[in-house]
Design a protein around this motif. Structure first.
Motif, PDB file in Angstrom:
ATOM      1  N   GLN A 136      51.131  10.651  34.555  1.00 37.57           N
ATOM      2  CA  GLN A 136      51.938   9.604  33.921  1.00 37.57           C
ATOM      3  C   GLN A 136      52.098   8.406  34.855  1.00 37.57           C
ATOM      4  O   GLN A 136      52.334   8.575  36.046  1.00 37.57           O
ATOM      5  CB  GLN A 136      53.324  10.159  33.559  1.00 37.57           C
ATOM      6  CG  GLN A 136      54.217   9.197  32.794  1.00 37.57           C
ATOM      7  CD  GLN A 136      54.916   8.161  33.664  1.00 37.57           C
ATOM      8  OE1 GLN A 136      55.157   8.370  34.850  1.00 37.57           O
ATOM      9  NE2 GLN A 136      55.224   7.009  33.068  1.00 37.57           N
ATOM     10  N   GLY A 137      51.996   7.190  34.298  1.00 37.90           N
ATOM     11  CA  GLY A 137      52.327   6.021  35.097  1.00 37.90           C
ATOM     12  C   GLY A 137      51.406   4.834  34.960  1.00 37.90           C
ATOM     13  O   GLY A 137      51.811   3.711  35.229  1.00 37.90           O
ATOM     14  N   SER A 138      50.159   5.028  34.543  1.00 40.77           N
ATOM     15  CA  SER A 138      49.233   3.901  34.382  1.00 40.77           C
ATOM     16  C   SER A 138      48.757   3.831  32.944  1.00 40.77           C
ATOM     17  O   SER A 138      48.753   4.827  32.220  1.00 40.77           O
ATOM     18  CB  SER A 138      48.023   4.051  35.310  1.00 40.77           C
ATOM     19  OG  SER A 138      47.108   5.006  34.794  1.00 40.77           O
ATOM     20  N   ALA A 139      48.321   2.641  32.546  1.00 43.67           N
ATOM     21  CA  ALA A 139      47.797   2.471  31.190  1.00 43.67           C
ATOM     22  C   ALA A 139      46.495   3.247  31.006  1.00 43.67           C
ATOM     23  O   ALA A 139      46.245   3.806  29.940  1.00 43.67           O
ATOM     24  CB  ALA A 139      47.582   0.992  30.893  1.00 43.67           C
ATOM     25  N   ALA A 140      45.666   3.292  32.053  1.00 47.42           N
ATOM     26  CA  ALA A 140      44.399   4.019  31.939  1.00 47.42           C
ATOM     27  C   ALA A 140      44.643   5.493  31.655  1.00 47.42           C
ATOM     28  O   ALA A 140      43.977   6.098  30.808  1.00 47.42           O
ATOM     29  CB  ALA A 140      43.588   3.858  33.228  1.00 47.42           C
ATOM     30  N   SER A 141      45.595   6.082  32.358  1.00 44.36           N
ATOM     31  CA  SER A 141      45.889   7.497  32.147  1.00 44.36           C
ATOM     32  C   SER A 141      46.570   7.714  30.798  1.00 44.36           C
ATOM     33  O   SER A 141      46.255   8.655  30.072  1.00 44.36           O
ATOM     34  CB  SER A 141      46.766   8.027  33.281  1.00 44.36           C
ATOM     35  OG  SER A 141      46.843   9.429  33.246  1.00 44.36           O
ATOM     36  N   TRP A 142      47.491   6.832  30.441  1.00 38.54           N
ATOM     37  CA  TRP A 142      48.192   6.955  29.151  1.00 38.54           C
ATOM     38  C   TRP A 142      47.214   6.859  27.984  1.00 38.54           C
ATOM     39  O   TRP A 142      47.274   7.657  27.043  1.00 38.54           O
ATOM     40  CB  TRP A 142      49.254   5.859  29.073  1.00 38.54           C
ATOM     41  CG  TRP A 142      50.023   5.826  27.791  1.00 38.54           C
ATOM     42  CD1 TRP A 142      50.983   6.702  27.362  1.00 38.54           C
ATOM     43  CD2 TRP A 142      49.898   4.837  26.753  1.00 38.54           C
ATOM     44  NE1 TRP A 142      51.470   6.331  26.138  1.00 38.54           N
ATOM     45  CE2 TRP A 142      50.823   5.185  25.737  1.00 38.54           C
ATOM     46  CE3 TRP A 142      49.126   3.700  26.594  1.00 38.54           C
ATOM     47  CZ2 TRP A 142      50.978   4.429  24.586  1.00 38.54           C
ATOM     48  CZ3 TRP A 142      49.276   2.945  25.450  1.00 38.54           C
ATOM     49  CH2 TRP A 142      50.185   3.305  24.460  1.00 38.54           C
ATOM     50  N   LEU A 143      46.298   5.916  28.036  1.00 33.05           N
ATOM     51  CA  LEU A 143      45.340   5.737  26.951  1.00 33.05           C
ATOM     52  C   LEU A 143      44.383   6.919  26.835  1.00 33.05           C
ATOM     53  O   LEU A 143      43.862   7.201  25.750  1.00 33.05           O
ATOM     54  CB  LEU A 143      44.543   4.442  27.170  1.00 33.05           C
ATOM     55  CG  LEU A 143      45.323   3.136  26.989  1.00 33.05           C
ATOM     56  CD1 LEU A 143      44.541   1.953  27.544  1.00 33.05           C
ATOM     57  CD2 LEU A 143      45.666   2.905  25.516  1.00 33.05           C
ATOM     58  N   SER A 144      44.157   7.623  27.938  1.00 30.25           N
ATOM     59  CA  SER A 144      43.235   8.766  27.915  1.00 30.25           C
ATOM     60  C   SER A 144      43.966  10.095  27.766  1.00 30.25           C
ATOM     61  O   SER A 144      43.345  11.156  27.835  1.00 30.25           O
ATOM     62  CB  SER A 144      42.403   8.799  29.202  1.00 30.25           C
ATOM     63  OG  SER A 144      43.209   9.187  30.312  1.00 30.25           O
ATOM     64  N   ALA A 180      38.561  12.883  37.447  1.00 25.49           N
ATOM     65  CA  ALA A 180      38.413  12.513  38.858  1.00 25.49           C
ATOM     66  C   ALA A 180      38.750  13.683  39.775  1.00 25.49           C
ATOM     67  O   ALA A 180      38.033  13.957  40.742  1.00 25.49           O
ATOM     68  CB  ALA A 180      39.305  11.312  39.173  1.00 25.49           C
ATOM     69  N   MET A 181      39.823  14.392  39.470  1.00 22.83           N
ATOM     70  CA  MET A 181      40.234  15.521  40.312  1.00 22.83           C
ATOM     71  C   MET A 181      39.210  16.654  40.251  1.00 22.83           C
ATOM     72  O   MET A 181      38.911  17.295  41.267  1.00 22.83           O
ATOM     73  CB  MET A 181      41.617  16.011  39.897  1.00 22.83           C
ATOM     74  CG  MET A 181      42.728  15.031  40.228  1.00 22.83           C
ATOM     75  SD  MET A 181      44.318  15.475  39.500  1.00 22.83           S
ATOM     76  CE  MET A 181      44.708  16.954  40.438  1.00 22.83           C
ATOM     77  N   GLU A 220      34.845   3.566  32.135  1.00 23.23           N
ATOM     78  CA  GLU A 220      35.193   3.240  30.752  1.00 23.23           C
ATOM     79  C   GLU A 220      36.707   3.207  30.556  1.00 23.23           C
ATOM     80  O   GLU A 220      37.233   2.352  29.838  1.00 23.23           O
ATOM     81  CB  GLU A 220      34.554   4.245  29.799  1.00 23.23           C
ATOM     82  CG  GLU A 220      33.036   4.123  29.708  1.00 23.23           C
ATOM     83  CD  GLU A 220      32.442   5.064  28.674  1.00 23.23           C
ATOM     84  OE1 GLU A 220      33.225   5.725  27.949  1.00 23.23           O
ATOM     85  OE2 GLU A 220      31.202   5.142  28.591  1.00 23.23           O
ATOM     86  N   ASP A 221      37.413   4.134  31.200  1.00 19.31           N
ATOM     87  CA  ASP A 221      38.869   4.172  31.079  1.00 19.31           C
ATOM     88  C   ASP A 221      39.505   2.954  31.726  1.00 19.31           C
ATOM     89  O   ASP A 221      40.479   2.403  31.199  1.00 19.31           O
ATOM     90  CB  ASP A 221      39.412   5.451  31.732  1.00 19.31           C
ATOM     91  CG  ASP A 221      38.955   6.701  31.010  1.00 19.31           C
ATOM     92  OD1 ASP A 221      39.452   6.955  29.892  1.00 19.31           O
ATOM     93  OD2 ASP A 221      38.091   7.417  31.543  1.00 19.31           O
ATOM     94  N   LEU A 222      38.975   2.516  32.867  1.00 18.44           N
ATOM     95  CA  LEU A 222      39.521   1.343  33.547  1.00 18.44           C
ATOM     96  C   LEU A 222      39.217   0.069  32.768  1.00 18.44           C
ATOM     97  O   LEU A 222      40.041  -0.865  32.732  1.00 18.44           O
ATOM     98  CB  LEU A 222      38.971   1.254  34.966  1.00 18.44           C
ATOM     99  CG  LEU A 222      39.412   2.378  35.914  1.00 18.44           C
ATOM    100  CD1 LEU A 222      38.708   2.250  37.257  1.00 18.44           C
ATOM    101  CD2 LEU A 222      40.922   2.369  36.101  1.00 18.44           C
ATOM    102  N   GLU A 223      38.058   0.007  32.136  1.00 20.58           N
ATOM    103  CA  GLU A 223      37.737  -1.151  31.305  1.00 20.58           C
ATOM    104  C   GLU A 223      38.650  -1.207  30.077  1.00 20.58           C
ATOM    105  O   GLU A 223      39.109  -2.277  29.675  1.00 20.58           O
ATOM    106  CB  GLU A 223      36.267  -1.084  30.875  1.00 20.58           C
ATOM    107  CG  GLU A 223      35.285  -1.363  32.015  1.00 20.58           C
ATOM    108  CD  GLU A 223      33.836  -1.182  31.597  1.00 20.58           C
ATOM    109  OE1 GLU A 223      33.584  -0.755  30.447  1.00 20.58           O
ATOM    110  OE2 GLU A 223      32.943  -1.457  32.424  1.00 20.58           O
ATOM    111  N   ARG A 224      38.905  -0.051  29.512  1.00 17.67           N
ATOM    112  CA  ARG A 224      39.817   0.022  28.366  1.00 17.67           C
ATOM    113  C   ARG A 224      41.227  -0.403  28.779  1.00 17.67           C
ATOM    114  O   ARG A 224      41.920  -1.122  28.059  1.00 17.67           O
ATOM    115  CB  ARG A 224      39.823   1.452  27.819  1.00 17.67           C
ATOM    116  CG  ARG A 224      40.610   1.646  26.536  1.00 17.67           C
ATOM    117  CD  ARG A 224      40.564   3.117  26.135  1.00 17.67           C
ATOM    118  NE  ARG A 224      41.325   3.388  24.936  1.00 17.67           N
ATOM    119  CZ  ARG A 224      41.675   4.598  24.538  1.00 17.67           C
ATOM    120  NH1 ARG A 224      41.294   5.658  25.244  1.00 17.67           N
ATOM    121  NH2 ARG A 224      42.384   4.789  23.438  1.00 17.67           N
ATOM    122  N   GLU A 225      41.653   0.038  29.954  1.00 20.76           N
ATOM    123  CA  GLU A 225      42.970  -0.348  30.480  1.00 20.76           C
ATOM    124  C   GLU A 225      43.041  -1.860  30.672  1.00 20.76           C
ATOM    125  O   GLU A 225      44.037  -2.497  30.294  1.00 20.76           O
ATOM    126  CB  GLU A 225      43.219   0.361  31.807  1.00 20.76           C
ATOM    127  CG  GLU A 225      44.508  -0.080  32.498  1.00 20.76           C
ATOM    128  CD  GLU A 225      44.653   0.511  33.895  1.00 20.76           C
ATOM    129  OE1 GLU A 225      45.662   1.188  34.143  1.00 20.76           O
ATOM    130  OE2 GLU A 225      43.742   0.287  34.731  1.00 20.76           O
TER     131      GLU A 225
END
Length: 511
Positions: free
Chosen positions: A76-84, A92-93, A297-302
């Motif tokens: 939780q905390g970033s738009a990239a993670s929230w959108l995914s 990544a982990m 792709e997630d960072l571009e979406r963010e």
């Protein structure tokens, strides 16, 4: 015969001494990443899992025995993670081959369905020994490193039910960490663990343990722990000792990568050396290319999401004087919640809400989703309770008790006057309708709060929680995030103007 036995014994002892050796073990750790693949702060290029990944690979290239753990509040905390739905962090982990992931309190913010998806996606063991009711979550894992068995025990914070409403954690049970370890550590030992590492989504506090953090008691009651890796409080402890137990905590947002170096003596069967440090992940550390490609792709979406223009601020929206004084941001959030509820068929008389970021307002000009994320960094939802004037007075009395703290919240929709220096129970002086009429003691008002506060806000608002849970207050909880409400409001109005309506007054200001 005696000479033969003595010779044989001497030979065996020589073999044992010859086999005895010191085994170095390195444990790398991240914590409170909060969805940050790259940069935690736009103005300060520091942190992110991609930078940590670069150093993780460097350490693995130079050290033989390396373990890697994460101590929670990961997704939780970033738009990239929230959108995914958090899955970008798990990708990544997984690619970095973590040995364990301990759940933090913010892992539960989006409900069990999304959290379960992340757990199922994880290729590493997911740990929380003091949590019962969630499939595929274990109390510990034992890793063998160069012939030495390392037990990694995970505990989350027991304070989660004080931040999350039951609808988010419906059948889960969170136990006291001390009671849990009394059962778990012997079981871990029985599986052969020679080194004991506790990874806790809890933090050391100089003021002492509390409902959410039990680090002091854990270290003192379980001195057999070789190291405690902490989290949750966003603190930086490169190396700290609590008695014989080594404690370390690696900041937050991936701003630092934590490192623990142990030496295990196979003859003495114990750790004979332990030290720890942290490594700053500033702009001198490049982002790991493979992690960046996985997240591309997630960072571009963010980036596209955050750049979306929703409307325009006619003038600056300042937070000057917050939280004690009403600000245009306060009114924006509260009016947005009230209007979003009305769009869903629920009219409220009042909204009680604070500022979630005291330093961030809105500048004159275009308003983007990035601006809204800065104002509302959490996915709290909205709930409405029906309160008598007396119940509202009790809740406001509790709130005035925090007048000198950042947690103090304002009220929108109904005027109120109070004296924060008055004796407890007599601080709320007056509650009036917008037309100036006093609120009748027998009528009920519909008042909106966010879900975090309805859960008690970490025991800050115990009276609010107790009243909201009463059947007669008819609590309604909505799948409406406060961030969504504010974004809708700006989009719907196009151009918004900063206003201060003087919803509250203090006797201090009148003297």
């Amino acid at each position: 015969m005696r000479r033969c036995l003595a010779s044989l014994l001497g030979f065996v002892l020589a073999l044992v001494v010859g086999w005895a050796r010191e085994v170095p073990i390195t444990i790398l750790h991240t914590t409170d990443l909060h969805g940050n693949i790259l940069t935690a702060n736009d103005a300060e290029p520091t942190g992110g899992l991609a930078r940590c990944a670069t150093v993780i690979r460097q350490v693995r290239a130079t050290e033989k025995n390396v373990l890697l753990v994460d101590a929670g509040d990961t997704i939780q905390g970033s738009a990239a993670s929230w959108l995914s739905g958090g899955l970008v962090m798990l990708k990544a982990m997984n690619s970095l081959h973590y040995d364990a992931w301990v759940l933090g309190n913010h892992e539960f913010d989006w409900g069990l369905e999304k959290l379960t998806n992340c757990i199922l996606a994880a290729t590493m063991p997911v740990l929380a020994a003091n949590l019962d009711g969630l499939a595929k979550v274990r109390p510990y894992v034992v890793r063998e490193v160069d012939g030495v068995k390392v037990g990694i025990v995970g505990v989350t914070t027991p304070g989660i039910p004080n931040w999350s409403r039951p609808r988010l954690i419906p059948w889960l049970r969170f136990a006291d960490s001390l009671e849990t370890l009394r059962k778990v550590l012997p079981a871990c030992r029985r599986e052969g663990a020679q080194v004991l590492v506790l990874v806790a989504h809890q933090g050391y506090k100089e003021s002492g343990d509390d409902h959410a953090n039990q680090i002091r008691a854990l270290a003192r009651q379980f001195p057999e722990l070789d190291v405690i890796i902490g989290a949750h409080t966003h603190r930086h402890f490169p190396e700290f000792r609590i008695g014989a137990v080594l404690y370390t905590q690696a900041d937050f947002h991936g701003r630092r990568l934590g490192r623990v170096d142990l030496v295990f003596d196979t003859d003495k069967q114990r750790v004979v050396s332990k030290r720890s440090c942290t490594v700053l992940m500033d702009d001198s550390v490049s982002a790991d290319p493979s992690v960046m490609e996985l997240a591309r792709e997630d960072l571009e979406r963010e980036k596209k999401h955050l750049a979306t223009v929703l409307g325009e601020a006619a003038e600056d929206f300042s937070t000057r004087g917050a939280p004690r004084k009403e600000t245009p941001i306060h009114n924006l959030i509260c009016e947005a919640i009230a209007e979003a509820l009305q769009q869903r068929g629920v009219k409220v008389d009042a909204v009680i809400h604070g500022l979630l970021n005291l330093r961030t307002g809105l500048s004159k000009g275009p308003i983007t989703m990035r601006d809204i994320w800065h104002l509302i960094p959490y996915e709290n939802t909205v709930g409405v309770v029906r309160l008598t004037a007396g119940e509202l007075r009790e809740i406001l009395e509790e709130n005035v008790g925090a007048y000198d703290k950042h947690e103090f919240r304002g009220m929108w929709g109904v005027f109120w006057r109070f004296d924060p220096r008055a004796p407890e129970g007599r601080r709320v002086l007056e509650i009036r309708w917008p037309n100036g009429a006093p609120v009748n003691e027998t009528e009920r008002l519909r008042v909106a709060f966010n879900s975090y506060e309805l859960a008690s806000g970490g025991l800050r608002w115990k009276k609010l929680r107790e009243i909201a849970d009463r059947p007669e207050t008819s609590l309604q909880e909505f799948d409406l995030e406060t961030r969504e409400a504010v974004a809708e409001y700006v989009r719907r109005h196009g151009v918004i103007h900063p206003v201060v309506r003087r919803w509250w007054q203090t006797e201090i200001a009148r003297r």
